[in-house]
Motif scaffolding. Structure first.
Motif, PDB file in Angstrom:
ATOM      1  N   VAL A  24       6.895  -9.917   2.186  1.00 15.58           N
ATOM      2  CA  VAL A  24       8.154  -9.353   1.678  1.00 15.58           C
ATOM      3  C   VAL A  24       8.628 -10.243   0.530  1.00 15.58           C
ATOM      4  CG1 VAL A  24      10.530  -8.711   2.210  1.00 15.58           C
ATOM      5  CG2 VAL A  24       8.746  -8.413   3.940  1.00 15.58           C
ATOM      6  N   GLY A  25       8.773  -9.661  -0.662  1.00 15.38           N
ATOM      7  CA  GLY A  25       9.190 -10.418  -1.824  1.00 15.38           C
ATOM      8  C   GLY A  25      10.687 -10.614  -1.891  1.00 15.38           C
ATOM      9  N   ILE A  26      11.106 -11.512  -2.772  1.00 14.38           N
ATOM     10  CA  ILE A  26      12.529 -11.798  -2.898  1.00 14.38           C
ATOM     11  C   ILE A  26      13.289 -10.591  -3.448  1.00 14.38           C
ATOM     12  CG2 ILE A  26      12.465 -12.728  -5.247  1.00 14.38           C
ATOM     13  CD1 ILE A  26      14.330 -14.961  -4.275  1.00 14.38           C
ATOM     14  N   GLU A  27      12.591  -9.692  -4.143  1.00 14.44           N
ATOM     15  CA  GLU A  27      13.227  -8.496  -4.682  1.00 14.44           C
ATOM     16  C   GLU A  27      13.051  -7.278  -3.769  1.00 14.44           C
ATOM     17  OE1 GLU A  27      11.361  -8.386  -8.557  1.00 14.44           O
ATOM     18  OE2 GLU A  27      13.115  -9.351  -9.458  1.00 14.44           O
ATOM     19  N   SER A  28      12.468  -7.506  -2.582  1.00 15.94           N
ATOM     20  CA  SER A  28      12.282  -6.395  -1.642  1.00 15.94           C
ATOM     21  C   SER A  28      13.575  -6.064  -0.908  1.00 15.94           C
ATOM     22  CB  SER A  28      11.185  -6.743  -0.630  1.00 15.94           C
ATOM     23  OG  SER A  28       9.962  -7.008  -1.275  1.00 15.94           O
ATOM     24  N   ALA A  29      14.459  -7.051  -0.756  1.00  7.82           N
ATOM     25  CA  ALA A  29      15.761  -6.842  -0.119  1.00  7.82           C
ATOM     26  C   ALA A  29      16.681  -7.955  -0.603  1.00  7.82           C
ATOM     27  CB  ALA A  29      15.651  -6.851   1.401  1.00  7.82           C
ATOM     28  N   ASP A  30      17.982  -7.679  -0.634  1.00  9.68           N
ATOM     29  CA  ASP A  30      18.929  -8.634  -1.214  1.00  9.68           C
ATOM     30  C   ASP A  30      19.136  -9.868  -0.357  1.00  9.68           C
ATOM     31  OD1 ASP A  30      19.314  -7.006  -3.408  1.00  9.68           O
ATOM     32  OD2 ASP A  30      21.016  -5.939  -2.512  1.00  9.68           O
ATOM     33  N   GLU A  31      19.266  -9.698   0.953  1.00  8.68           N
ATOM     34  CA  GLU A  31      19.614 -10.802   1.832  1.00  8.68           C
ATOM     35  C   GLU A  31      18.382 -11.313   2.581  1.00  8.68           C
ATOM     36  OE1 GLU A  31      22.542 -12.207   1.865  1.00  8.68           O
ATOM     37  OE2 GLU A  31      23.352 -10.732   0.445  1.00  8.68           O
ATOM     38  N   LEU A  32      18.411 -12.606   2.893  1.00  2.98           N
ATOM     39  CA  LEU A  32      17.311 -13.228   3.610  1.00  2.98           C
ATOM     40  C   LEU A  32      17.077 -12.555   4.961  1.00  2.98           C
ATOM     41  CD1 LEU A  32      15.381 -15.663   3.205  1.00  2.98           C
ATOM     42  CD2 LEU A  32      17.011 -17.022   4.541  1.00  2.98           C
ATOM     43  N   SER A  76       0.848  -1.194   0.000  1.00  3.26           N
ATOM     44  CA  SER A  76       0.000   0.000   0.000  1.00  3.26           C
ATOM     45  C   SER A  76       0.887   1.250   0.000  1.00  3.26           C
ATOM     46  CB  SER A  76      -0.892   0.005   1.235  1.00  3.26           C
ATOM     47  OG  SER A  76      -0.111   0.166   2.419  1.00  3.26           O
ATOM     48  N   PRO A  77       0.307   2.422  -0.225  1.00  4.59           N
ATOM     49  CA  PRO A  77       1.122   3.654  -0.193  1.00  4.59           C
ATOM     50  C   PRO A  77       1.863   3.854   1.123  1.00  4.59           C
ATOM     51  CG  PRO A  77      -1.007   4.088  -1.206  1.00  4.59           C
ATOM     52  CD  PRO A  77      -1.068   2.690  -0.677  1.00  4.59           C
ATOM     53  N   ALA A  78       1.301   3.341   2.229  1.00  5.10           N
ATOM     54  CA  ALA A  78       1.946   3.505   3.535  1.00  5.10           C
ATOM     55  C   ALA A  78       2.984   2.428   3.826  1.00  5.10           C
ATOM     56  CB  ALA A  78       0.881   3.487   4.634  1.00  5.10           C
ATOM     57  N   SER A  79       3.091   1.421   2.963  1.00  4.94           N
ATOM     58  CA  SER A  79       3.935   0.264   3.237  1.00  4.94           C
ATOM     59  C   SER A  79       5.415   0.568   3.018  1.00  4.94           C
ATOM     60  CB  SER A  79       3.509  -0.908   2.348  1.00  4.94           C
ATOM     61  OG  SER A  79       4.374  -2.008   2.519  1.00  4.94           O
ATOM     62  N   LEU A  80       6.230  -0.145   3.790  1.00  8.16           N
ATOM     63  CA  LEU A  80       7.685  -0.078   3.600  1.00  8.16           C
ATOM     64  C   LEU A  80       8.130  -0.968   2.447  1.00  8.16           C
ATOM     65  CD1 LEU A  80       8.728  -0.422   7.364  1.00  8.16           C
ATOM     66  CD2 LEU A  80       8.493   1.686   6.033  1.00  8.16           C
ATOM     67  N   VAL A  81       7.242  -1.830   1.976  1.00  7.74           N
ATOM     68  CA  VAL A  81       7.568  -2.784   0.918  1.00  7.74           C
ATOM     69  C   VAL A  81       6.903  -2.322  -0.375  1.00  7.74           C
ATOM     70  CG1 VAL A  81       7.576  -5.203   0.233  1.00  7.74           C
ATOM     71  CG2 VAL A  81       7.542  -4.603   2.664  1.00  7.74           C
ATOM     72  N   MET A 134       7.104 -14.529   3.611  1.00  4.97           N
ATOM     73  CA  MET A 134       8.299 -14.017   2.948  1.00  4.97           C
ATOM     74  C   MET A 134       8.678 -14.954   1.809  1.00  4.97           C
ATOM     75  SD  MET A 134      11.951 -13.169   4.764  1.00  4.97           S
ATOM     76  CE  MET A 134      12.331 -14.889   5.156  1.00  4.97           C
ATOM     77  N   GLN A 135       8.977 -14.391   0.664  1.00  4.99           N
ATOM     78  CA  GLN A 135       9.390 -15.175  -0.499  1.00  4.99           C
ATOM     79  C   GLN A 135      10.892 -15.460  -0.438  1.00  4.99           C
ATOM     80  OE1 GLN A 135       8.983 -13.128  -4.242  1.00  4.99           O
ATOM     81  NE2 GLN A 135       8.951 -15.003  -5.451  1.00  4.99           N
ATOM     82  N   TYR A 136      11.297 -16.666  -0.877  1.00 12.88           N
ATOM     83  CA  TYR A 136      12.717 -17.023  -0.845  1.00 12.88           C
ATOM     84  C   TYR A 136      13.214 -17.606  -2.165  1.00 12.88           C
ATOM     85  CZ  TYR A 136      10.466 -21.478   0.202  1.00 12.88           C
ATOM     86  OH  TYR A 136       9.647 -22.577   0.175  1.00 12.88           O
ATOM     87  N   SER A 182       7.861  -4.958  -5.746  1.00 10.01           N
ATOM     88  CA  SER A 182       8.837  -5.930  -5.240  1.00 10.01           C
ATOM     89  C   SER A 182       8.194  -7.156  -4.615  1.00 10.01           C
ATOM     90  CB  SER A 182       9.740  -5.262  -4.200  1.00 10.01           C
ATOM     91  OG  SER A 182       9.056  -5.051  -2.969  1.00 10.01           O
ATOM     92  N   LEU A 183       6.878  -7.157  -4.483  1.00  8.87           N
ATOM     93  CA  LEU A 183       6.218  -8.265  -3.797  1.00  8.87           C
ATOM     94  C   LEU A 183       6.243  -9.553  -4.609  1.00  8.87           C
ATOM     95  CD1 LEU A 183       3.036  -6.529  -2.319  1.00  8.87           C
ATOM     96  CD2 LEU A 183       5.116  -7.192  -1.119  1.00  8.87           C
ATOM     97  N   GLY A 184       6.332  -9.434  -5.921  1.00 11.88           N
ATOM     98  CA  GLY A 184       6.238 -10.617  -6.763  1.00 11.88           C
ATOM     99  C   GLY A 184       4.787 -10.964  -7.032  1.00 11.88           C
ATOM    100  N   ARG A 185       4.584 -11.811  -8.019  1.00 10.58           N
ATOM    101  CA  ARG A 185       3.222 -12.141  -8.453  1.00 10.58           C
ATOM    102  C   ARG A 185       2.383 -12.718  -7.329  1.00 10.58           C
ATOM    103  NH1 ARG A 185       1.648 -16.684 -13.034  1.00 10.58           N
ATOM    104  NH2 ARG A 185      -0.567 -16.147 -13.221  1.00 10.58           N
ATOM    105  N   TYR A 186       2.908 -13.728  -6.634  1.00  4.02           N
ATOM    106  CA  TYR A 186       2.120 -14.383  -5.599  1.00  4.02           C
ATOM    107  C   TYR A 186       2.037 -13.546  -4.330  1.00  4.02           C
ATOM    108  CZ  TYR A 186       2.146 -18.410  -8.655  1.00  4.02           C
ATOM    109  OH  TYR A 186       1.964 -19.246  -9.736  1.00  4.02           O
ATOM    110  N   GLY A 187       3.033 -12.712  -4.083  1.00  7.93           N
ATOM    111  CA  GLY A 187       2.941 -11.790  -2.960  1.00  7.93           C
ATOM    112  C   GLY A 187       1.833 -10.775  -3.165  1.00  7.93           C
TER     113      GLY A 187
END
Length: 555
Positions: A264-272, A221-226, A326-328, A230-235
């Motif tokens: 949190v999608g796999i493209e939302s941040a580099d590291e797990l 959402s507009p208020a989200s940190l994510v 969280m996507q991995y 970056s969420l990905g299709r299933y996110g």
């Protein structure tokens, strides 16, 4: 003359390539017949043809080895007339038994289809099984004999410098190692890389009709940190796919709260670790730790979460819930399990541990119920956060694992250490005080002893190949095929070396192509599961039935 001699040589080489061994043919015919016996799920004729071809080739290989060993031990050789008679007996017997098993196989398949409430396909399709099996057998036999020719050629080369026996062994080991290296390189560098790129592109697609949410309680959402992208299709499907406030209100009869869904999608941040930390910040931003229920979800390989598995909690608690996932990986579960299963374990462990650490900081009276969920590869990954039953009891308020793979560590521990006198299909562990296994909703009240809180539940169909497939099936009969078969498995299913392994491998392909309640499709059964694991005060069996109707209808 030279051309004639060369062509004759090629002809002899071709004949050698397709020359068959009598004992090996007998084994191949036996394996073909056994390949037609029933397994867990129905198989269309083309899948049956492929498995029959693979098993016919497997039987030929086993028979070739057996024949070689027999000829090394027994010096007697039959006369030419005896060999001719033996071949005639072999071919006629194989033909008769092959036709009989094909006919019976069609009947078995009809029974399995009917057992699962499916319309059986036309029996005539099974006429294509031997043709497709012969094609697979021919291809596999040609590959095997070409490899054998390479080994022999290398052996002749090596025999110039070392003894003949050592040369053959060296050549065999060399070809095997080279083949493994080539296959590993091909799979890792070409196929897996290509699959990863392909599924990465799929991950970037947006499901038609899906748009960023406006509610601040949802990631993306507009208020989200994510970021939404970056969420990905299933996110994206997960955060906007839950029941609406109106649906929750209609079901409960009282004004509902907007459920929290953090992803949190796999493209939302580099590291797990960074993705898990971002999930914690999202939980804090949305006020998730003030809700009545907080459920930590380990997704399947692509990041998918089945709505039947999580929507029930939001209905049961009228939206006063928070779900976090969280996507991995970009890869689907079957491929991720084959090549990168450690990532699922790391993701399940990292997300739960960070959520638990933050949850533990709250005063005990103010903490939400902490639940854990994992389905399929998600169950395999979610288990990794816990060391055993005591850890599950002390760090959760309820756990649901659905369709766990056979290699899931805790599942395997509980099943292996099950109470005496209980079976592998539906074992009882420590009297069912904490951990229980259920194949259908009717099993939820078994055993009759007290089921203490918190409750851990494994939902596993007798016909789910994901639960029962294991490499050990190649040479070892499992306990679940020593005991009475489950309710949706034919009593005529048997274990055979090599055969059952390949049959269940084929069943994996068909595992979600059966109606809910069978195979790997658990559907609304998860409503019954949550109603027993974490029911709100005053919850009744009637409300469970109403909720199953609501979830199934998608209201």
């Amino acid at each position: 003359m030279t051309v004639t001699v060369r062509l004759a040589g090629l002809g002899r080489a071709g004949l050698r390539l397709w020359r068959l061994d009598l004992i090996a043919v007998a084994f191949a015919a036996a394996f073909f017949c056994l390949s037609l016996t029933p397994s867990l799920l129905p198989r269309p004729w083309y899948l049956q043809g492929a498995i029959s071809g693979i098993l016919t080739a497997t039987g030929y290989g086993v028979g070739a080895i057996a024949g070689y060993l027999a000829r090394r031990v027994v010096r007697w050789r039959p006369t030419p007339e005896g060999r001719t008679l033996a071949w005639r007996i072999c071919y006629s017997t194989a033909t008769v038994f092959g036709i009989a098993f094909l006919y019976q196989s069609a009947q078995w398949q009809r029974q399995i289809y009917q057992l699962m409430g499916m319309a059986p396909p036309p029996t005539g399709g099974y006429l294509g099984v031997p043709l497709l099996a012969a094609l697979f057998f021919a291809v596999l036999l040609a590959i095997a004999r070409l490899l054998r020719a390479v080994v022999r050629a290398l052996g002749r080369v090596f025999s110039r410098w070392i003894p003949a026996t050592a040369a053959r062994i060296t050549a065999t080991l060399g070809v095997v190692v080279l083949l493994i290296l080539v296959l590993q390189g091909l799979v890792a560098n070409v196929l897996i890389a290509g699959a990863n790129n392909s599924f990465k592109n799929l991950n970037g697609e947006v499901t038609p009709g899906t748009s960023p949410p406006h509610a601040y309680q949802l990631s993306g959402s507009p208020a989200s940190l994510v970021p939404w992208a970056s969420l990905g299709r299933y996110g994206r499907n997960f955060v906007v796919g839950g029941p609406s406030i109106d649906s929750l209100t209609r079901f409960s009869g009282t004004p509902a709260t907007q459920p929290i869904r953090v992803y949190v999608g796999i493209e939302s941040a580099d590291e797990l670790r960074d993705r898990a930390a971002m999930a914690i910040r999202e939980l804090e931003r949305t006020g998730a730790f003030n809700r009545r229920v907080l459920c930590v979800i380990t997704t399947t390989g692509t990041g998918w979460v089945d709505r039947h598995s999580v929507d029930p909690l939001e209905y049961m608690y009228n939206g006063d819930t928070a779900l976090v996932a969280m996507q991995y990986s970009f890869l689907p579960s079957w491929l991720s399990f084959a090549v990168d299963r450690d990532r699922a374990k790391a993701a399940g462990r990292e997300l739960f541990n960070q959520v638990y650490a933050r949850w533990s900081e709250l005063p005990a009276a103010q903490r939400p119920k902490l639940l854990v969920f994992g389905e399929s590869l998600g169950a395999f990954g979610a288990e990794s956060a816990f060391s055993g039953v005591d850890d599950l009891r002390h760090r959760t308020d309820g756990v649901l694992f659905v369709g766990p793979p056979n290699s899931s560590a805790l599942w395997r521990e509980f099943v292996t250490e099950r109470d005496d006198g209980t079976g592998e299909t539906l074992p009882t562990y420590e009297g069912g005080g904490t951990v229980r296994f259920v194949g259908a909703p009717t099993d939820l009240d078994s055993p009759a002893s007290d089921w203490n809180q918190p409750r851990v539940l494994y939902l596993q169909h007798p016909s789910d190949p994901v639960v029962w497939w294991s490499p050990r099936l190649i040479l070892n009969r499992p306990d679940w095929l020593r005991e009475q078969r489950g309710g949706d498995v034919l009593p005529t299913m048997r274990w055979y070396p090599f055969v059952t392994f390949w049959q269940l491998s084929a069943d994996l392909v068909y595992s979600i192509k059966v109606p809910p309640g069978h195979g790997h499709d658990y559907g609304s059964e998860q409503v019954d599961a949550w109603a027993h694991i974490a029911p709100p005060p005053g919850w009744t069996a009637e409300r469970t039935a109403e909720l199953k109707a609501a979830v199934t209808g998608g209201s």
